[in-house]
Design an enzyme around this catalytic site. Structure first.
Site, PDB file in Angstrom:
ATOM      1  N   SER A   1      42.760   7.345   8.126  1.00 34.27           N
ATOM      2  CA  SER A   1      43.689   8.065   9.732  1.00 34.27           C
ATOM      3  C   SER A   1      45.071   7.504  10.197  1.00 34.27           C
ATOM      4  O   SER A   1      45.200   7.443   9.789  1.00 34.27           O
ATOM      5  CB  SER A   1      42.073   8.009  10.745  1.00 34.27           C
TER       6      SER A   1
ATOM      7  N   TYR B   1      38.762   2.303  16.015  1.00 28.09           N
ATOM      8  CA  TYR B   1      39.282   3.223  15.255  1.00 28.09           C
ATOM      9  C   TYR B   1      40.074   2.299  14.502  1.00 28.09           C
ATOM     10  O   TYR B   1      40.112   2.801  13.090  1.00 28.09           O
ATOM     11  CB  TYR B   1      38.693   4.316  15.998  1.00 28.09           C
TER      12      TYR B   1
END
Length: 252
Positions: free
Chosen positions: A144, A157
Site C-alpha cells: 500500500s 496497517y
C-alpha cells in the site's frame, strides 16, 4: 504481455476489487487462474464470469491467515493445472480500530499484522516450494502507499504493509538464482468496492485533488502491473517495490 498464455497462477484475495480485476486481466492474457477469497461466493462469481467469457478459472474459499487453507489452494492449482507459475498475494484488511500510535489497541495491531504481514509469509511458504519445482516463477505482493507515505490516522496497517517489502526482497535475494522473482505493488487510492464503501465523498474528492492525475485509480491499473510482473516481459524485474498511484507519491 508475452509469456502469460498457458501459465497457471493464484490470485489470493481475488473475489473483488484489485484481485478480481487482476484475475480477469490474466485470464484475458491466456493464463489459468485459481481465485481465492475469504468470501467464497465472490471468488466463485469472478471465476464464473471469466469462464463465461472463454477463460479458465476456478473459485474457492481462502483464509489467508491459515497455513492449511493456503496449502490447499496451492494443491488445487497443481491438481488442476499441473503446477504453479505465479502467486499474487493480494491480501489486506483489519483496519477497524487502527488509529494513532498512542491509542491503537494491541489486539487491533496484532490482527493487522496477522492479515497484512503474516498471511503473505504463509502464502510464500505454501507457494514457493511449488514454484521452485517448476524451475522458477513470480511472487507478487500487494502492499500500500500507506506503507511509505506517512499516515497520521493509522499506525498498524502501514507498519504491517511495510514488512511485505522486506519479505519480497528476502525472497528475491535468497532464491533469485533459482528463477524466483519477488516484487511488490503499492497501489494509491484505487476506487474499489471497499474504498467506495468505507470512504466518504469528501475523502475521495480530497484524494483526487492531491494526485497529479486527471482521475483516481482503477483496479485495472493495478492488474496491468501484475500482468507485467507475472509475464515473461517481467523476467528481469526482481526485488522491486512499484508505486502505481497516478503520481500521488513520486519515489526514486
Amino acid at each position: 504481455m508475452r509469456g502469460l498464455a498457458g501459465k497457471s497462477g493464484i490470485i489470493a484475495g481475488g473475489g473483488r476489487g484489485i484481485g478480481a480485476a487482476t484475475a480477469r486481466r490474466l485470464a484475458e492474457e491466456g493464463a489459468l487462474v485459481i481465485i481465492g477469497d475469504i468470501v467464497e461466493e465472490w471468488a466463485q462469481q469472478t471465476a464464473d464470469d471469466i469462464v463465461s467469457k472463454g477463460g479458465t478459472a476456478i473459485g474457492m474459499r481462502l483464509d489467508g491467515t491459515s497455513p492449511q487453507s493456503q496449502q490447499e489452494i496451492v494443491r488445487r492449482a497443481v491438481e488442476a493445472f499441473g503446477g504453479l507459475d505465479f502467486f499474487h498475494s493480494n491480501l489486506a484488511g483489519g483496519t477497524e480500530g487502527d488509529v494513532n500510535a498512542l491509542d491503537c489497541p494491541l489486539d487491533v495491531f496484532d490482527k493487522s499484522i496477522e492479515i497484512n504481514t503474516k498471511s503473505h509469509l504463509i502464502a510464500t511458504q505454501a507457494a514457493l516450494p511449488v514454484l521452485l519445482e517448476r524451475g522458477g516463477g513470480a511472487m507478487i505482493y500487494t502492499s500500500s502507499g500507506a506503507a511509505t507515505g506517512g499516515s497520521p490516522w493509522q499506525v498498524a496497517y502501514p507498519m504491517a504493509k511495510n514488512a511485505i517489502h522486506a519479505l519480497a526482497r528476502h525472497v528475491a535475494t535468497k532464491w533469485g538464482k533459482n528463477g524466483i522473482r519477488a516484487n511488490v505493488i503499492c497501489p494509491g487510492l484505487v476506487l474499489t468496492e471497499a474504498v467506495q464503501q468505507h470512504m466518504t465523498e469528501e475523502q475521495v474528492s480530497m484524494g483526487k485533488r492531491v494526485v497529479p492525475s486527471p482521475r483516481l485509480g482503477k483496479p485495472d491499473d493495478i492488474a496491468a502491473m501484475v500482468a507485467l510482473l507475472a509475464s515473461d516481459d517481467g523476467e528481469w524485474i526482481n526485488g522491486q517495490v512499484y508505486h502505481v498511484n497516478g503520481g500521488g507519491q513520486m519515489r526514486g
